[in-house]
Design a protein around this motif. Structure first.
Motif, PDB file in Angstrom:
ATOM      1  N   LYS A  43     -38.862 -20.950  42.945  1.00  0.00           N
ATOM      2  CA  LYS A  43     -38.549 -22.344  43.283  1.00  0.00           C
ATOM      3  C   LYS A  43     -37.066 -22.629  43.074  1.00  0.00           C
ATOM      4  CE  LYS A  43     -39.564 -27.118  41.984  1.00  0.00           C
ATOM      5  NZ  LYS A  43     -40.210 -27.988  40.976  1.00  0.00           N
ATOM      6  N   ASP A  44     -36.528 -22.144  41.973  1.00  0.00           N
ATOM      7  CA  ASP A  44     -35.101 -22.346  41.694  1.00  0.00           C
ATOM      8  C   ASP A  44     -34.238 -21.701  42.770  1.00  0.00           C
ATOM      9  OD1 ASP A  44     -32.693 -22.908  40.053  1.00  0.00           O
ATOM     10  OD2 ASP A  44     -32.686 -20.742  39.761  1.00  0.00           O
ATOM     11  N   HIS A  45     -34.567 -20.473  43.143  1.00  0.00           N
ATOM     12  CA  HIS A  45     -33.778 -19.775  44.163  1.00  0.00           C
ATOM     13  C   HIS A  45     -33.880 -20.470  45.523  1.00  0.00           C
ATOM     14  CE1 HIS A  45     -33.703 -15.679  41.823  1.00  0.00           C
ATOM     15  NE2 HIS A  45     -33.085 -16.659  41.205  1.00  0.00           N
TER      16      HIS A  45
ATOM     17  N   GLU B  56     -41.393 -20.235  39.002  1.00  0.00           N
ATOM     18  CA  GLU B  56     -40.239 -21.024  38.543  1.00  0.00           C
ATOM     19  C   GLU B  56     -38.942 -20.405  39.042  1.00  0.00           C
ATOM     20  OE1 GLU B  56     -40.209 -24.021  37.073  1.00  0.00           O
ATOM     21  OE2 GLU B  56     -42.365 -23.913  37.467  1.00  0.00           O
ATOM     22  N   ARG B  57     -38.847 -19.093  38.991  1.00  0.00           N
ATOM     23  CA  ARG B  57     -37.653 -18.396  39.501  1.00  0.00           C
ATOM     24  C   ARG B  57     -37.544 -18.566  41.018  1.00  0.00           C
ATOM     25  NH1 ARG B  57     -34.182 -14.026  38.037  1.00  0.00           N
ATOM     26  NH2 ARG B  57     -33.707 -12.591  39.751  1.00  0.00           N
TER      27      ARG B  57
ATOM     28  N   GLN C 154     -34.379 -23.696  46.023  1.00  0.00           N
ATOM     29  CA  GLN C 154     -33.577 -24.924  45.950  1.00  0.00           C
ATOM     30  C   GLN C 154     -32.090 -24.615  46.049  1.00  0.00           C
ATOM     31  OE1 GLN C 154     -34.956 -26.793  42.275  1.00  0.00           O
ATOM     32  NE2 GLN C 154     -36.226 -28.209  43.456  1.00  0.00           N
ATOM     33  N   GLN C 155     -31.634 -23.618  45.302  1.00  0.00           N
ATOM     34  CA  GLN C 155     -30.208 -23.297  45.321  1.00  0.00           C
ATOM     35  C   GLN C 155     -29.775 -22.780  46.694  1.00  0.00           C
ATOM     36  OE1 GLN C 155     -28.792 -24.445  42.531  1.00  0.00           O
ATOM     37  NE2 GLN C 155     -30.930 -24.746  41.913  1.00  0.00           N
TER      38      GLN C 155
ATOM     39  N   ASP D 212     -34.013 -28.823  40.195  1.00  0.00           N
ATOM     40  CA  ASP D 212     -34.379 -28.781  38.774  1.00  0.00           C
ATOM     41  C   ASP D 212     -33.182 -28.487  37.882  1.00  0.00           C
ATOM     42  OD1 ASP D 212     -36.957 -29.310  39.491  1.00  0.00           O
ATOM     43  OD2 ASP D 212     -37.714 -27.274  39.209  1.00  0.00           O
ATOM     44  N   ARG D 213     -32.186 -27.775  38.409  1.00  0.00           N
ATOM     45  CA  ARG D 213     -31.009 -27.470  37.592  1.00  0.00           C
ATOM     46  C   ARG D 213     -30.241 -28.748  37.244  1.00  0.00           C
ATOM     47  NH1 ARG D 213     -28.168 -21.686  39.019  1.00  0.00           N
ATOM     48  NH2 ARG D 213     -30.071 -20.479  39.324  1.00  0.00           N
TER      49      ARG D 213
END
Length: 410
Positions: free
Chosen positions: A103-105, A100-101, A107-108, A245-246
């Motif tokens: 994937k977020d990084h 999850e971390r 995307q950002q 996701d954010r």
């Protein structure tokens, strides 16, 4: 060196050999709390990204033990493992990434590349720096201002490219000399301790840029980009945005808050601003009313003391409705000169901090002022017949009263 996480950003598990394991400590990121004890572990390769290029490090596991930090030193990734036992050099360990971390990084970071490229292409605005925070991502633009129209346009162009599912690819080069044609956007160069191959991340039909971070393989994996706001701070122009996701999480949080506001305000979203405006108007009206009433009460209390006969040797009044001194100003004005009475007045707020006033004969102020101030852990001074101070230990007010009574009764 190109780590395994940079070869395949979607790899979640991997097995590698432990090369080095040394005792280590990790200070808390917030600067508060206990220092963690564990081990610094170096593996032959890693799927856990070490902090770099503006992207925070990955979290995960080595051999089932929690990895809380990863840093790059030259061509080596050093993992801090929270453990009471070392990992044996030469042993094969299973690596797992906090997906999850990661994937977020991804995307950002890929979203930042896209947003940066569009600002440069459309408005010739260079990105000087970027920051991937826990709540929002921002870029620092080398510009004086960004208009809402420009924000909206970049957002639309970015989301059109996401909908077009443009490919995101990574190329590896052995030297800077061989990649000049691949890099379409100016970069800040390589770290001084960089060793080995050079990666270029290319967004199809948009840009190519040197980068060490983990990225999506297709813009469609970004889902959506939402530009938020422009912040001007210390001669910097910061543009905040959310990716993937954010955006969904922000929408969910905002919608939940909207439903709660519907109940509180007894009206739908379209009427929220009008209803809040009415509440603010009523609040100001009631605040004026309360101020008038408090002034009347203060004057009444002051006149009551003024008309008391015989006058008391000492008089105490303690208020707990805030640290505003207007009440006592009006009280003292109404009470007038009271040479026979020693006054001890305090007002405190919810934090137990407040202010005090001592008023009486000069010799009494000299005797009691500093002692009471010290008792209440205050800071102030006396002048003639008055002593004023800010106080922080209001629990000792009763002890201060006892001190005053003892002074006048003995």
């Amino acid at each position: 060196m190109v780590f395994k996480c940079q070869e395949d950003s979607f790899l979640r598990e991997f097995t590698s050999k432990v090369l080095l394991c040394e005792e280590a400590e990790l200070a808390p990121a917030s600067g508060k709390g206990d220092t963690l004890k564990g081990y610094n572990v170096v593996c032959q390769d890693t799927i856990l990204f070490p902090e770099g290029g503006g992207q925070p490090c990955d979290f995960g596991y080595l051999g089932g033990k929690r990895v809380l930090n990863v840093v790059r030193k030259g061509d080596t990734a050093v993992h801090f493992v929270e453990s009471t036992e070392p990992l044996a050099p030469g042993a094969e360990v299973r690596q797992e990434v906090d997906w999850e971390r990661r994937k977020d990084h991804m995307q950002q970071h890929s979203g930042q590349h896209l947003v940066t490229a569009l600002f440069e292409r459309e408005y010739n605005m260079e990105t000087k720096a970027w920051w991937l925070g826990s709540d929002t991502t921002y870029i620092e633009l080398g510009a004086k201002d960004v208009t809402q129209e420009q924000l909206d346009n970049v957002e639309k162009l970015a989301n059109d490219l996401i909908a077009s599912a443009k490919n995101v690819s990574v190329s590896v080069f052995e030297s800077v000399d061989k990649l000049s044609d691949e890099v379409t956007r100016a970069t800040r160069g390589l770290p001084k301790d960089h060793v080995g191959s050079i990666r270029v991340v290319t967004i199809e039909d948009v840009e190519g840029n040197m980068c060490c971070g983990t990225h999506v393989s297709n813009l469609s994996q970004l889902q959506v980009i939402k530009m938020l706001n422009v912040e001007k701070a210390k001669n910097k122009l910061l543009v905040h945005f959310l990716v993937g996701d954010r955006v969904i999480k922000k929408l969910a949080t905002s919608y939940k808050r909207e439903l709660e506001m519907n109940t509180i305000l007894n009206g739908g979203p379209a009427s929220h601003l009008d209803l809040v405006g009415k509440l603010q108007g009523n609040l100001k009206k009631y605040q004026r009313l309360v101020k008038t009433l408090l002034k009347d009460i203060a004057i009444n209390e002051g006149e009551k003391l003024k008309n008391t006969s015989p006058k008391p040797k000492y008089f105490f009044m303690h208020r707990t409705d805030g640290s505003d001194m207007d009440f006592f100003t009006n009280f003292l004005r109404a009470a007038g000169d009271l040479p026979e009475t020693f006054l001890f007045l305090t007002t405190v707020d919810d934090t137990a901090n407040g202010q005090m006033i001592l008023q009486g004969q000069e010799q009494d102020i000299t005797k009691l002022g500093n002692e009471i101030c010290e008792l209440l852990v205050g800071k102030g001074n006396g002048k003639g017949k008055t002593f004023r101070a800010k106080i922080t230990n209001t629990k000792n007010i009763k002890k201060a009263e006892t001190l005053i009574v003892s002074h006048f009764e003995n």
